[in-house]
Structure formats: structure tokens, C-alpha cells
Design a protein around this motif. Structure first.
Motif, PDB file in Angstrom:
ATOM      1  N   ILE A   1      79.564  52.225 -76.036  1.00 57.39           N
ATOM      2  CA  ILE A   1      78.370  51.406 -77.257  1.00 57.39           C
ATOM      3  C   ILE A   1      78.376  49.887 -76.600  1.00 57.39           C
ATOM      4  O   ILE A   1      78.957  50.527 -75.479  1.00 57.39           O
ATOM      5  CB  ILE A   1      79.189  51.763 -78.623  1.00 57.39           C
ATOM      6  N   ARG A   2      78.477  48.809 -76.930  1.00 52.70           N
ATOM      7  CA  ARG A   2      77.854  47.839 -75.817  1.00 52.70           C
ATOM      8  C   ARG A   2      78.478  46.698 -77.456  1.00 52.70           C
ATOM      9  O   ARG A   2      78.573  46.615 -78.293  1.00 52.70           O
ATOM     10  CB  ARG A   2      76.322  47.243 -75.689  1.00 52.70           C
ATOM     11  N   ALA A   3      79.582  45.381 -76.751  1.00 51.00           N
ATOM     12  CA  ALA A   3      80.084  44.335 -77.487  1.00 51.00           C
ATOM     13  C   ALA A   3      79.537  42.875 -77.065  1.00 51.00           C
ATOM     14  O   ALA A   3      79.461  43.437 -75.450  1.00 51.00           O
ATOM     15  CB  ALA A   3      81.097  44.962 -77.389  1.00 51.00           C
ATOM     16  N   VAL A   4      78.924  41.640 -76.963  1.00 54.70           N
ATOM     17  CA  VAL A   4      79.815  40.559 -76.574  1.00 54.70           C
ATOM     18  C   VAL A   4      80.814  39.465 -76.574  1.00 54.70           C
ATOM     19  O   VAL A   4      80.356  39.499 -77.972  1.00 54.70           O
ATOM     20  CB  VAL A   4      78.122  40.013 -76.960  1.00 54.70           C
ATOM     21  N   TYR A   5      81.344  39.639 -75.982  1.00 56.74           N
ATOM     22  CA  TYR A   5      82.504  38.306 -75.652  1.00 56.74           C
ATOM     23  C   TYR A   5      82.393  37.494 -75.441  1.00 56.74           C
ATOM     24  O   TYR A   5      81.905  36.960 -74.353  1.00 56.74           O
ATOM     25  CB  TYR A   5      83.650  39.410 -75.284  1.00 56.74           C
ATOM     26  N   PRO A   6      81.788  36.466 -76.302  1.00 59.78           N
ATOM     27  CA  PRO A   6      81.989  35.465 -75.355  1.00 59.78           C
ATOM     28  C   PRO A   6      82.327  34.540 -74.381  1.00 59.78           C
ATOM     29  O   PRO A   6      81.928  33.854 -73.778  1.00 59.78           O
ATOM     30  CB  PRO A   6      81.929  34.425 -76.733  1.00 59.78           C
ATOM     31  N   GLN A   7      83.802  34.739 -74.440  1.00 57.06           N
ATOM     32  CA  GLN A   7      84.816  34.541 -74.007  1.00 57.06           C
ATOM     33  C   GLN A   7      85.066  35.182 -72.291  1.00 57.06           C
ATOM     34  O   GLN A   7      84.409  34.414 -70.976  1.00 57.06           O
ATOM     35  CB  GLN A   7      85.818  33.882 -73.708  1.00 57.06           C
ATOM     36  N   LEU A   8      84.885  36.568 -72.626  1.00 62.34           N
ATOM     37  CA  LEU A   8      84.663  37.681 -71.044  1.00 62.34           C
ATOM     38  C   LEU A   8      83.975  37.058 -70.681  1.00 62.34           C
ATOM     39  O   LEU A   8      83.629  36.982 -69.157  1.00 62.34           O
ATOM     40  CB  LEU A   8      84.862  39.181 -71.802  1.00 62.34           C
ATOM     41  N   ALA A   9      82.355  36.932 -70.948  1.00 65.05           N
ATOM     42  CA  ALA A   9      81.232  36.932 -70.601  1.00 65.05           C
ATOM     43  C   ALA A   9      80.866  35.361 -69.419  1.00 65.05           C
ATOM     44  O   ALA A   9      80.604  35.344 -68.609  1.00 65.05           O
ATOM     45  CB  ALA A   9      80.157  36.927 -71.923  1.00 65.05           C
ATOM     46  N   ILE A  10      81.957  34.561 -69.166  1.00 66.69           N
ATOM     47  CA  ILE A  10      82.045  33.299 -69.131  1.00 66.69           C
ATOM     48  C   ILE A  10      82.540  34.113 -67.148  1.00 66.69           C
ATOM     49  O   ILE A  10      82.444  33.692 -66.688  1.00 66.69           O
ATOM     50  CB  ILE A  10      82.676  32.373 -69.384  1.00 66.69           C
ATOM     51  N   ALA A  11      83.654  34.942 -67.905  1.00 59.89           N
ATOM     52  CA  ALA A  11      83.991  34.876 -66.101  1.00 59.89           C
ATOM     53  C   ALA A  11      83.147  35.683 -65.303  1.00 59.89           C
ATOM     54  O   ALA A  11      82.499  36.783 -65.703  1.00 59.89           O
ATOM     55  CB  ALA A  11      85.327  36.522 -66.540  1.00 59.89           C
ATOM     56  N   ALA A  12      83.528  34.929 -63.965  1.00 62.28           N
ATOM     57  CA  ALA A  12      82.047  35.735 -62.618  1.00 62.28           C
ATOM     58  C   ALA A  12      83.060  37.140 -62.323  1.00 62.28           C
ATOM     59  O   ALA A  12      83.804  37.353 -62.772  1.00 62.28           O
ATOM     60  CB  ALA A  12      82.125  34.901 -61.521  1.00 62.28           C
ATOM     61  N   HIS A  13      81.484  36.926 -61.705  1.00 57.85           N
ATOM     62  CA  HIS A  13      81.998  38.801 -60.988  1.00 57.85           C
ATOM     63  C   HIS A  13      82.862  38.926 -59.466  1.00 57.85           C
ATOM     64  O   HIS A  13      82.054  37.550 -58.694  1.00 57.85           O
ATOM     65  CB  HIS A  13      80.578  38.723 -61.473  1.00 57.85           C
ATOM     66  N   SER A  14      83.005  39.279 -59.477  1.00 54.19           N
ATOM     67  CA  SER A  14      83.571  39.653 -57.912  1.00 54.19           C
ATOM     68  C   SER A  14      84.064  41.639 -57.563  1.00 54.19           C
ATOM     69  O   SER A  14      84.312  41.811 -58.523  1.00 54.19           O
ATOM     70  CB  SER A  14      85.069  39.212 -57.598  1.00 54.19           C
TER      71      SER A  14
END
Length: 492
Positions: free
Chosen positions: A194-207
């Protein structure tokens, strides 16, 4: 809400927008923060799933609202309660499909609706944590998904479900954007993702070489975020938004399509992928050259042989077409069971041995699967494998582990599972040599220290996972196996 906020700060720049940085030195495995989902629910294009536990359903509907539910317990689930009231009040029922196993666009509205209802319940958290999120509205308007969302989500909720007075169409489309750009795929108790929105995790940048990992706890879908490696104070916290073992063209296409940015991380910029060679091909025109992309950050850049006197070159389009054809062939192997699951993968590896580098992402995905299948399939049980196949399993495990050390270093789930898979062939090979009289008892004791070390590290990593997840269960098995092996050594 996030906890232990003191271990990271939120920074901002032109490239990442908001991103997280460590404000203290962190050790590998250290818990950085936990976060509760703002909302969670079915992904787009899911088949009909129970809206309480997300297991597949066949014709069972909620007695109150008429939407998919597997039984009385899930009918009363808190996650379903608010939407149940909306559907019941509007008298909008789920329309049973002809085939309950194919994707059902009707469910596309569920997670956006849950986001909207959560906004009503907690407007402060919405304002603080959700409103700053990126939605890439202009880019999304150019995509087919925008028009589909207008019909299946926006119009359906505001008009058919009579929610237009509570939520305007612009807000509903914004919620669709927040989900598309920021949601993460998570395992559910019912087995389907399924999918979920985690507000703090979403701020982490990608690498594409991440330094943090996340674990989902299945009882309430809380996320735990940990350091995968030692992280110095001031360093950005990087999550990988895509599969770490995919080749660069596949990763960059996925990130551009789903996350709306062109990745230019050091791994993507390096034709050899930091020496992992996950995108490298062999040259058929010369003996010792390999084919690399001249400039991986340019989607139109040609691919060229490195051989001194070869000069072979091919276009990016031809390379992507070939990769797509082979990947489609490899994907079909997932449906195979029993001995065929192993034998067809080995046959496919042999077929493409002269085309791809041994660590190319396509071949490595097959080798990763085989490393797990050997010892687990009837006819290939671990205690029945001849030494040759025990060595094959160990070789595959070590190849995956060596590659992970480059592209996903540190204490990751995949590393934990591969360490567990590796312990068995190492242990059985040592015992086989002892039984054949090739090593004496003291040497056997010495050789069995390696599987103990492998089990100890696997247990340490995997027991951080949800206890009911496959990885969490494997972590506990690893702990018990280590104790049993230690006891058997002491008894020698």
C-alpha cells in the motif's frame, strides 16, 4: 509525530528544497526518528483489497457502505470508519468488477479521501507538515495521470460523494500531487503493498547510495528511520527512492517519471556506477572491452566500448530498447515455481553471460533471487545440495554482498537477508569437508566461526524489523540458529 528531533535539522537549498541533515555524529544502526503516517491506503491500480487489512477480496463488501471489506473485524477498523460514513451518507457503493483480480480504478479515491479526512481531524498537523510538501503541479498536468485523477478522484469525491462543500477540487488535486510525489510504498498486514505519507521521512533527500534505512511496523504502520552507516554531523540524510540494484538508466527514468527530478548523484554520474558495473555491458566486437555510457547524466548520450582499438558505439535509444526487452523476459521468471524457478534463471544467466557484465543489474537481480532459492525449493533443499551447488549459493550471496557494499553500504535489510542466506552453505561445506576427512575437528570448529559471525550480524540487523515481517522472523531464526550452532561446537 517525529521523535528525537534533536538528532537532525531541516535545511533548505535550491537543489533539494527541504532536506534533513545530521546535527550530531551517528553510529550505524542508530535510531534517528520515528514518524506516524498522516494517511495510508491502497496504491493506484490496486485490485480490490479489503479497506481494513488490504488482503485481496472476492465479492465481500462492507454491510454499511458497500465497499470491499473481508469481514466484521475489518468493517470496524478505525482506518475504514471515516470513509465508510462518507460513502454510506452519499449512497455511493463499490461497483463489483467482472474480475476481482485485476486493477480497480474505483479504489484510487480511497487514500486521497483519507488524506482529506485527516486534514479535517488535524488541521494543525496538515498546516505544519503537509502544506510545505512539493506537488509538481505544472509537470503533473502534462501527464495522463492528471486526467485520470480528475475523473476517478476529484470529480468522484466532490460530486458523486457530495464532498464539494467540504473540499474544493483544487485541494483534492493537490492531495493527489502530495501522494504521487511524497508517498512511499509499504508492506501491509494483508500482504499487498500500500502507500503512506510520512511527513518527516518525505523531507529526506534522495541518493542512489543512501545512508539511512527505514523500517515499517505493521501494527500501526509507524516508520523507524536509522543510520545505515556512520554519519558525521552536518551530513545530509539520504534515502534511496528507487531499487538500489537497478542500472542507472532504469533508476533515472523511474525517478524522472515518478518523482519529477533527474538524479545527478555521484553514482548516476559515474559510467561504472562507482565500480559496481550495474549498467556495464560486454563488447561482442572485441575481446576485453566493456560498453559504458559516455555521459550517464545525458539521456541521449551514446554508449561506447572502452577497448583501445575497438570503437564500437551504439545509441542510448537502442540500449534502452534492448534493456527493456531483456527485463521483460526476466520479469516473467517471477511466475515460475519449484525447480523451474531455479533452472530457468540459471538458463537465462547463461543466455546473457556474453552480453552483460557479471554484476549488471539485470543479471544481479537473477543472482539475488537464486541466492535465496537455492536451499528453499523442493529438489534443492539445503541439506540435499551437493558441494558444487553449496559453493554456487555462497558465490551468489558474496557477489550480492560485495555489490551492496558499494551502492547500499551498511546495515540494510538486504544485507541482513544475504548474510543469513550465506551462513548455510558456509556451514554445510565445512561439515562436508569434515565428514570427508579433509579437515580435522579443530579446523571444523575454526571454520564454523564464520557462520556464527554471519548469523550474529544478520540477527542484529533483521531483529530491528517488524517481528511479524519475513525479515523480522528471519532475524529471530538467525538468533536461534546461532545459539544452536554455538552449542553444537561446544559439544564437539
Amino acid at each position: 509525530m517525529a521523535q528525537d528531533v534533536s538528532s537532525y535539522d531541516i535545511a533548505r537549498n535550491e537543489k533539494f528544497g527541504r532536506y534533513l541533515i545530521a546535527n550530531k555524529d551517528m553510529e550505524a544502526g542508530e535510531l534517528i526518528f520515528t514518524d506516524k503516517p498522516f494517511a495510508f491506503g491502497p496504491k493506484p491500480d490496486s485490485p480490490p483489497l479489503c479497506l481494513g487489512c488490504y488482503c485481496p477480496v472476492q465479492g465481500t463488501l462492507c454491510s454499511r457502505c458497500g465497499w470491499p471489506i473481508c469481514g466484521a473485524e475489518c468493517e470496524a477498523a478505525p482506518a475504514h470508519a471515516a470513509e465508510c460514513s462518507v460513502f454510506a451518507a452519499a449512497k455511493v457503493r463499490f461497483q463489483p468488477p467482472d474480475d476481482w483480480t485485476t486493477c480497480s480504478p474505483q479504489l484510487d479515491c480511497i487514500t486521497p479521501l483519507r488524506m482529506l479526512l485527516a486534514k479535517e481531524r488535524d488541521p494543525e498537523r496538515w498546516k505544519r507538515e503537509l502544506e510545505p510538501m512539493e506537488t509538481h503541479t505544472a509537470a503533473r498536468q502534462e501527464r495522463p495521470a492528471w486526467a485520470a485523477d480528475e475523473v476517478n478522484v476529484v470529480t468522484f469525491l466532490t460530486d458523486h460523494c457530495r464532498l464539494g462543500a467540504r473540499f474544493d477540487k483544487e485541494l483534492v488535486q493537490r492531495v493527489c500531487g502530495i501522494l504521487e510525489v511524497n508517498a512511499v510504498e509499504i508492506p501491509s498486514r494483508g500482504g499487498f503493498s500500500i502507500r503512506a505519507v510520512y511527513p518527516q521521512l518525505a523531507i529526506a533527500a534522495h541518493s542512489c547510495v543512501p545512508n539511512i534505512v527505514h523500517t515499517i511496523l505493521q501494527n500501526d504502520y509507524e516508520v523507524q528511520v536509522r543510520a545505515a552507516v556512520g554519519i558525521p554531523s552536518g551530513a545530509a540524510l539520504h534515502l534511496c527512492y528507487t531499487h538500489v540494484l537497478s542500472p542507472t538508466p532504469t533508476r533515472r527514468d523511474y525517478l524522472l517519471e515518478s518523482k519529477f527530478f533527474a538524479c545527478d548523484c555521484p553514482r548516476c554520474a559515474d559510467p561504472t556506477e562507482l565500480g559496481s558495473h550495474l549498467s556495464t555491458l560486454k563488447c561482442s566486437k572485441c575481446d576485453n572491452g566493456v560498453i559504458l555510457c559516455n555521459n550517464p547524466l545525458d539521456n541521449e548520450s551514446p554508449w561506447q566500448c572502452t577497448g583501445k582499438n575497438c570503437g564500437f558505439q551504439t545509441s542510448s535509444a537502442a540500449m534502452k530498447k534492448m534493456l527493456a526487452v531483456v527485463q521483460a523476459e526476466v520479469d516473467q521468471l517471477d511466475a515460475l515455481e519449484g525447480t523451474q524457478a531455479i533452472e530457468m534463471r540459471e538458463a537465462t544467466l547463461k543466455k546473457y553471460k556474453s552480453v552483460f557484465h557479471p554484476r549488471h543489474g539485470v543479471l544481479l537481480s537473477l543472482k539475488h533471487a537464486l541466492a535465496t532459492l537455492y536451499g528453499r525449493v523442493e529438489g534443492y533443499a539445503i541439506d540435499e545440495l551437493p558441494d558444487l551447488l553449496l559453493e554456487r549459493k555462497a558465490e551468489l550471496c558474496r557477489l550480492v554482498l560485495d555489490t551492496l557494499q558499494i551502492v547500499a553500504p551498511g546495515e540494510t535489510r538486504m544485507r541482513g537477508m544475504m548474510l543469513y542466506e550465506l551462513h548455510a552453505p558456509v556451514m554445510f561445506l565445512a561439515r562436508s569437508e569434515f565428514s570427508a576427512g579433509l579437515i580435522h575437528q579443530e579446523k571444523l570448529k575454526e571454520r564454523l566461526q564464520e557462520p556464527i559471525r554471519l548469523l550474529a550480524e544478520a540477527s542484529k540487523i533483521l531483529r530491528r524489523e517488524d517481528p511479524q515481517s519475513p525479515e523480522g522472523i528471519t532475524g529471530e531464526i538467525a538468533r536461534q540458529s546461532m545459539e544452536q550452532l554455538q552449542a553444537s561446537i561446544e559439544a564437539l
